[in-house]
Design an enzyme around this catalytic site. Sequence first.
Site, PDB file in Angstrom:
ATOM      1  N   SER A 215      15.301 -19.589   1.901  1.00 36.47           N
ATOM      2  CA  SER A 215      16.271 -20.632   1.604  1.00 36.47           C
ATOM      3  C   SER A 215      15.535 -21.901   1.166  1.00 36.47           C
ATOM      4  O   SER A 215      14.816 -21.874   0.171  1.00 36.47           O
ATOM      5  CB  SER A 215      17.168 -20.870   2.815  1.00 36.47           C
ATOM      6  OG  SER A 215      18.306 -21.626   2.479  1.00 36.47           O
ATOM      7  N   GLU A 329      24.822 -12.788   0.234  1.00 35.03           N
ATOM      8  CA  GLU A 329      24.463 -14.203   0.285  1.00 35.03           C
ATOM      9  C   GLU A 329      25.697 -15.109   0.319  1.00 35.03           C
ATOM     10  O   GLU A 329      25.595 -16.278   0.712  1.00 35.03           O
ATOM     11  CB  GLU A 329      23.597 -14.569  -0.925  1.00 35.03           C
ATOM     12  CG  GLU A 329      22.238 -13.907  -0.969  1.00 35.03           C
ATOM     13  CD  GLU A 329      21.234 -14.520  -0.007  1.00 35.03           C
ATOM     14  OE1 GLU A 329      21.573 -15.524   0.661  1.00 35.03           O
ATOM     15  OE2 GLU A 329      20.111 -13.986   0.086  1.00 35.03           O
ATOM     16  N   HIS A 415      22.992 -14.546   4.375  1.00 36.15           N
ATOM     17  CA  HIS A 415      21.881 -15.449   4.097  1.00 36.15           C
ATOM     18  C   HIS A 415      20.991 -15.584   5.330  1.00 36.15           C
ATOM     19  O   HIS A 415      21.450 -15.939   6.404  1.00 36.15           O
ATOM     20  CB  HIS A 415      22.443 -16.817   3.705  1.00 36.15           C
ATOM     21  CG  HIS A 415      21.439 -17.780   3.191  1.00 36.15           C
ATOM     22  ND1 HIS A 415      20.798 -17.618   1.977  1.00 36.15           N
ATOM     23  CD2 HIS A 415      20.948 -18.924   3.717  1.00 36.15           C
ATOM     24  CE1 HIS A 415      19.970 -18.629   1.776  1.00 36.15           C
ATOM     25  NE2 HIS A 415      20.050 -19.436   2.821  1.00 36.15           N
TER      26      HIS A 415
END
Length: 512
Positions: A215, A329, A415
Amino acid sequence: MRLSHFLAYAAAMMAALGALPVAAQNPLAETVSGRVEGRSENGQSVFRGIPFAAPPVGPLRWRPPQAPAPWNGVRDAGKFGNVCPQRLGDGEYSLKDVPMGEDCLTLNIWSPDMRPGAKLPVMVWIHGGSFRIGAGGVPLYDGGALAKRGAVIVTLNYRLGLLGIFAHPALAKEQPGAPRANYAIMDQIAALQWVRDNIARFGGDPGRVTIFGESAGGVSVLLHMISPASRGLFAQAIVESGGGWTASPTLKRGEEIAEKAGELLGAKDLAALRAIPADRLVDALAKVSPGLGYSAVIDGKIVPESIPTAFLARHEVKVPLLIGSNSYEQSLMAAGGAAPASMVALVPPALLPRTRAVYGGEGQDDTVLGGNLFRDGGFSGPARWLARINIGPGYYYRFAHLRVTRRGKTPGPGHGAEILFVFDSLDAMGPGASGMFADQDRAMARVIGDCWVSFAKTGVPECGGTQWQTASKARGNVMLFDQGAASFVDDAWRPRLDHLERLYLPLLSPRR
């Protein structure tokens, strides 16, 4: 007692004592700032909370990181350092009860072999968290299992929020010519410089450093690939869910946010801003930049240009790149406050029918289509594109393995879901962790952990005996991590990603 009896008794006692286990001696290491004492854990040497820079407090707030002051004697390195100021919460990151403070620029090391001549590959983890939250010491990032595979693992903290990215115009007047704004990235560079100068004393090879992150940590890795200030500090890069098509904010935009924060806090100059408690700065960021959209700005020095612009112009450093994302995601959308319909609205009306067609049945429901566009435009598409155009070898993956106990409850791994498996930190998640994971989960952790470490060792990932070709050679394939195994397969998402490239690439410049 006769002397002969006493001597026999004493001899027996000494023999019994000799048979008792001897406590392992804590490992010691010499750094450029002084000696540190770690802990022996599971056959490894573990050091926590080693300062790689001076505390960025008082007049050092919003300045490039400075070298830590040397110390005499031996510094205890048995506990993690403070987490950098942020909003703490519950969950897997487990930071709620951890001490917090601006004196937070520390790193942690797991080493399986402390001999200076060991020259093991080094893996430096840069945590995610939207440049707002996170720390190198959360259980999720326990480096013990990766270190057992023959690598030295390093995790680190860096300044967050308005303390980490702050582009107030007054800083340019105070520090003419000095880099400003991107203090979070400067902290990461300082940590990499520390690794270069010290890691050999922990058994690592400073010439074989792999930076990896997820990320915001993945964004950071990409920024290091294009930053002149990071050149020579790493040999390989791994990006997990780091995007790559989003343009970085301009310095002007960063200045606007910083000035808005100053006005909100009632601070008219830098002296007043530096006197504001850190927790008030944390609260102010949530008001001046809500959601997840907070990132490093183009300052012309640390971040010379946007990531896509740099890669298009071949300005990135020539190193092997392993990059990919997760199959769900869109789990991030709720946290970011993005509505699926807003993603559909971004598609030019003339191209919307074709977009719906390439997504098939999923393209007819705006909620589903919007989520897929968020995933593919924000993560899957740029990951494949960057792997293909990287001037060093590029390897493209997708993580689709959903934890067995989560199946039927969520559409796929969201995620950040891969981190637990990359670190093989399943057993580091505390009491009850053993019941959370099935044999297939543990197999997945073994495969992907081995894959990442093999890449750190050689620059070529080896995944469970499956050959992984570069993205430039096998343009229609992806390394798929699913069902506890790795397989190099034809990418079923190829038509979608090809379509999105045609949508995005005209917006990126300069063209090759």
